[in-house]
Design a protein around this motif. Structure first.
Motif, mmCIF file in Angstrom:
data_model
loop_
_atom_site.group_PDB
_atom_site.id
_atom_site.type_symbol
_atom_site.label_atom_id
_atom_site.label_comp_id
_atom_site.label_asym_id
_atom_site.label_seq_id
_atom_site.Cartn_x
_atom_site.Cartn_y
_atom_site.Cartn_z
ATOM 1 N N LEU A 178 83.025 88.668 51.600
ATOM 2 C CA LEU A 178 82.712 87.679 52.633
ATOM 3 C C LEU A 178 81.622 86.708 52.193
ATOM 4 O O LEU A 178 80.725 87.069 51.429
ATOM 5 C CB LEU A 178 82.284 88.383 53.919
ATOM 6 N N PRO A 179 81.659 85.468 52.709
ATOM 7 C CA PRO A 179 80.629 84.477 52.362
ATOM 8 C C PRO A 179 79.274 84.870 52.925
ATOM 9 O O PRO A 179 79.156 85.753 53.785
ATOM 10 C CB PRO A 179 81.157 83.191 53.025
ATOM 11 N N GLU A 180 78.228 84.185 52.452
ATOM 12 C CA GLU A 180 76.851 84.542 52.795
ATOM 13 C C GLU A 180 76.543 84.402 54.281
ATOM 14 O O GLU A 180 75.563 84.969 54.770
ATOM 15 C CB GLU A 180 75.866 83.680 51.985
ATOM 16 N N GLU A 181 77.356 83.642 55.022
ATOM 17 C CA GLU A 181 77.088 83.494 56.455
ATOM 18 C C GLU A 181 77.291 84.803 57.205
ATOM 19 O O GLU A 181 76.829 84.950 58.339
ATOM 20 C CB GLU A 181 77.976 82.407 57.067
ATOM 21 N N PHE A 182 77.969 85.753 56.596
ATOM 22 C CA PHE A 182 78.096 87.086 57.188
ATOM 23 C C PHE A 182 76.988 87.971 56.639
ATOM 24 O O PHE A 182 76.821 88.088 55.429
ATOM 25 C CB PHE A 182 79.457 87.702 56.878
ATOM 26 N N THR A 183 76.239 88.596 57.532
ATOM 27 C CA THR A 183 75.112 89.407 57.097
ATOM 28 C C THR A 183 75.220 90.808 57.692
ATOM 29 O O THR A 183 75.690 90.987 58.818
ATOM 30 C CB THR A 183 73.775 88.745 57.506
ATOM 31 N N ARG A 184 74.785 91.783 56.949
ATOM 32 C CA ARG A 184 74.820 93.180 57.395
ATOM 33 C C ARG A 184 73.597 93.418 58.270
ATOM 34 O O ARG A 184 72.467 93.346 57.807
ATOM 35 C CB ARG A 184 74.806 94.098 56.182
ATOM 36 N N ILE A 185 73.811 93.688 59.536
ATOM 37 C CA ILE A 185 72.683 93.940 60.435
ATOM 38 C C ILE A 185 72.522 95.423 60.752
ATOM 39 O O ILE A 185 71.517 95.836 61.335
ATOM 40 C CB ILE A 185 72.829 93.149 61.757
ATOM 41 N N HIS A 186 73.502 96.205 60.374
ATOM 42 C CA HIS A 186 73.531 97.628 60.734
ATOM 43 C C HIS A 186 74.538 98.296 59.802
ATOM 44 O O HIS A 186 75.408 97.625 59.238
ATOM 45 C CB HIS A 186 73.958 97.754 62.208
ATOM 46 N N LYS A 187 74.451 99.598 59.632
ATOM 47 C CA LYS A 187 75.408 100.279 58.753
ATOM 48 C C LYS A 187 76.844 100.091 59.227
ATOM 49 O O LYS A 187 77.785 100.217 58.428
ATOM 50 C CB LYS A 187 75.090 101.775 58.673
ATOM 51 N N SER A 188 77.018 99.729 60.498
ATOM 52 C CA SER A 188 78.371 99.593 61.054
ATOM 53 C C SER A 188 78.756 98.169 61.412
ATOM 54 O O SER A 188 79.842 97.955 61.967
ATOM 55 C CB SER A 188 78.506 100.471 62.306
ATOM 56 N N TYR A 189 77.900 97.171 61.119
ATOM 57 C CA TYR A 189 78.200 95.810 61.569
ATOM 58 C C TYR A 189 77.891 94.748 60.511
ATOM 59 O O TYR A 189 76.799 94.736 59.926
ATOM 60 C CB TYR A 189 77.403 95.462 62.829
ATOM 61 N N LEU A 190 78.864 93.861 60.320
ATOM 62 C CA LEU A 190 78.682 92.609 59.585
ATOM 63 C C LEU A 190 78.861 91.480 60.587
ATOM 64 O O LEU A 190 79.878 91.423 61.275
ATOM 65 C CB LEU A 190 79.744 92.471 58.488
ATOM 66 N N VAL A 191 77.893 90.572 60.674
ATOM 67 C CA VAL A 191 77.912 89.560 61.723
ATOM 68 C C VAL A 191 77.734 88.170 61.124
ATOM 69 O O VAL A 191 76.964 87.974 60.178
ATOM 70 C CB VAL A 191 76.786 89.812 62.760
ATOM 71 N N LYS A 192 78.464 87.197 61.675
ATOM 72 C CA LYS A 192 78.277 85.805 61.281
ATOM 73 C C LYS A 192 76.936 85.346 61.864
ATOM 74 O O LYS A 192 76.750 85.318 63.087
ATOM 75 C CB LYS A 192 79.417 84.941 61.809
ATOM 76 N N ILE A 193 76.019 85.014 61.007
ATOM 77 C CA ILE A 193 74.637 84.788 61.444
ATOM 78 C C ILE A 193 74.508 83.611 62.411
ATOM 79 O O ILE A 193 73.620 83.583 63.273
ATOM 80 C CB ILE A 193 73.705 84.620 60.220
ATOM 81 N N THR A 194 75.416 82.644 62.331
ATOM 82 C CA THR A 194 75.331 81.475 63.197
ATOM 83 C C THR A 194 75.645 81.779 64.661
ATOM 84 O O THR A 194 75.348 80.961 65.532
ATOM 85 C CB THR A 194 76.290 80.376 62.706
ATOM 86 N N ILE A 195 76.231 82.933 64.937
ATOM 87 C CA ILE A 195 76.534 83.250 66.340
ATOM 88 C C ILE A 195 75.481 84.194 66.947
ATOM 89 O O ILE A 195 75.592 84.596 68.096
ATOM 90 C CB ILE A 195 77.961 83.832 66.505
ATOM 91 N N ILE A 196 74.439 84.531 66.160
ATOM 92 C CA ILE A 196 73.337 85.329 66.705
ATOM 93 C C ILE A 196 72.373 84.392 67.431
ATOM 94 O O ILE A 196 71.787 83.495 66.835
ATOM 95 C CB ILE A 196 72.597 86.105 65.608
ATOM 96 N N LYS A 197 72.221 84.599 68.731
ATOM 97 C CA LYS A 197 71.380 83.728 69.549
ATOM 98 C C LYS A 197 69.909 84.142 69.492
ATOM 99 O O LYS A 197 69.009 83.300 69.437
ATOM 100 C CB LYS A 197 71.880 83.747 71.004
ATOM 101 N N SER A 198 69.662 85.433 69.503
ATOM 102 C CA SER A 198 68.279 85.916 69.475
ATOM 103 C C SER A 198 68.245 87.382 69.072
ATOM 104 O O SER A 198 69.277 88.058 69.033
ATOM 105 C CB SER A 198 67.623 85.753 70.853
#
Length: 233
Positions: A178-198
């Motif tokens: 996956l491209p760098e815009e996806f970040t590992r926030i937890h052992k079970s989650y990869l999230v697109k950083i641009t959709i994290i509001k806070s």
């Protein structure tokens, strides 16, 4: 590891076999060489595979025909081909690496190191994630994926429209692609950083990512500082 090589040129196939055996000496379980696209497809259907090394031109057959139907599988694929102009398309379909012919041992070993996650990809051009639905392969545009949840050996893709799909690759293997815009926030989650509001901190020092759709996802304690730096730098 169970490795499948699909290559119709005997001389090149022998080089790939030798170099592959040398590199995966201690972890190799089975290595199979096939010359035709159809035999490769049948072998994948009936055997457990960890890695496919695929040529794109197989006696006139197009390796993309196999790639499009197997990119949703759990294994990684490395293309070994003289058709350098097709590298971008191959990456868009989620291959781990594209090794141009002619190649040397060092270049092939670089690709193999990526299989073991020792070398990161310099370019992650993946545009689609393939899922199986009702026996057919469907391509999901990466732009529509907001986060990916680990589900054992599988993953669950969550789309912006609320739809969810199972994917056969593990979270670790998708993280490699996956491209760098996806970040590992937890052992079970990869999230697109641009959709994290806070980032929210609850009692007991529990961290959560609030998404633009109001959903809350857990943040691992060891990943909190890294995520905060990415969001606010």
């Amino acid at each position: 590891m169970n490795i499948l090589i699909i290559e119709d040129e005997s001389r090149i196939a022998k080089r790939i076999l030798r170099m592959t055996r040398e590199f995966f000496l201690n972890t190799l379980n089975q290595i199979t060489h096939l010359e035709s696209l159809q035999n490769g497809i049948e072998h994948i259907k009936n055997n457990e595979i960890d890695l496919v090394l695929l040529d794109l031109n197989l006696n006139g057959d197009n390796g993309f025909d196999l790639l499009k139907n197997t990119v949703s599988e759990s294994f990684h694929t490395i293309i070994i081909s003289a058709y350098k102009e097709q590298a971008l398309m191959a990456f868009e379909y989620g291959v781990l690496d594209f090794v141009p012919k002619p190649f040397n041992k060092e270049r092939l070993n670089l690709a193999f190191n990526r299989v073991l996650n020792k070398e990161s990809l310099t370019a992650k051009n993946i545009k689609f994630l393939a899922i199986k639905k009702r026996g057919e392969v469907q391509l999901i545009n990466i732009e529509n994926v907001i986060y990916i949840k680990g589900a054992g050996m599988y993953t669950e893709l969550v789309l912006s429209n609320g739809n969810t799909y199972l994917h056969d690759k593990s979270l670790e293997k998708l993280e490699q692609l996956l491209p760098e815009e996806f970040t590992r926030i937890h052992k079970s989650y990869l999230v697109k950083i641009t959709i994290i509001k806070s980032i929210k901190i609850n009692s007991g020092s529990k961290y959560f990512a609030e998404l633009s759709n109001e959903e809350l996802l857990p943040i691992g304690r060891t990943r909190y500082k890294d995520l905060k730096a990415k969001m606010f730098n």
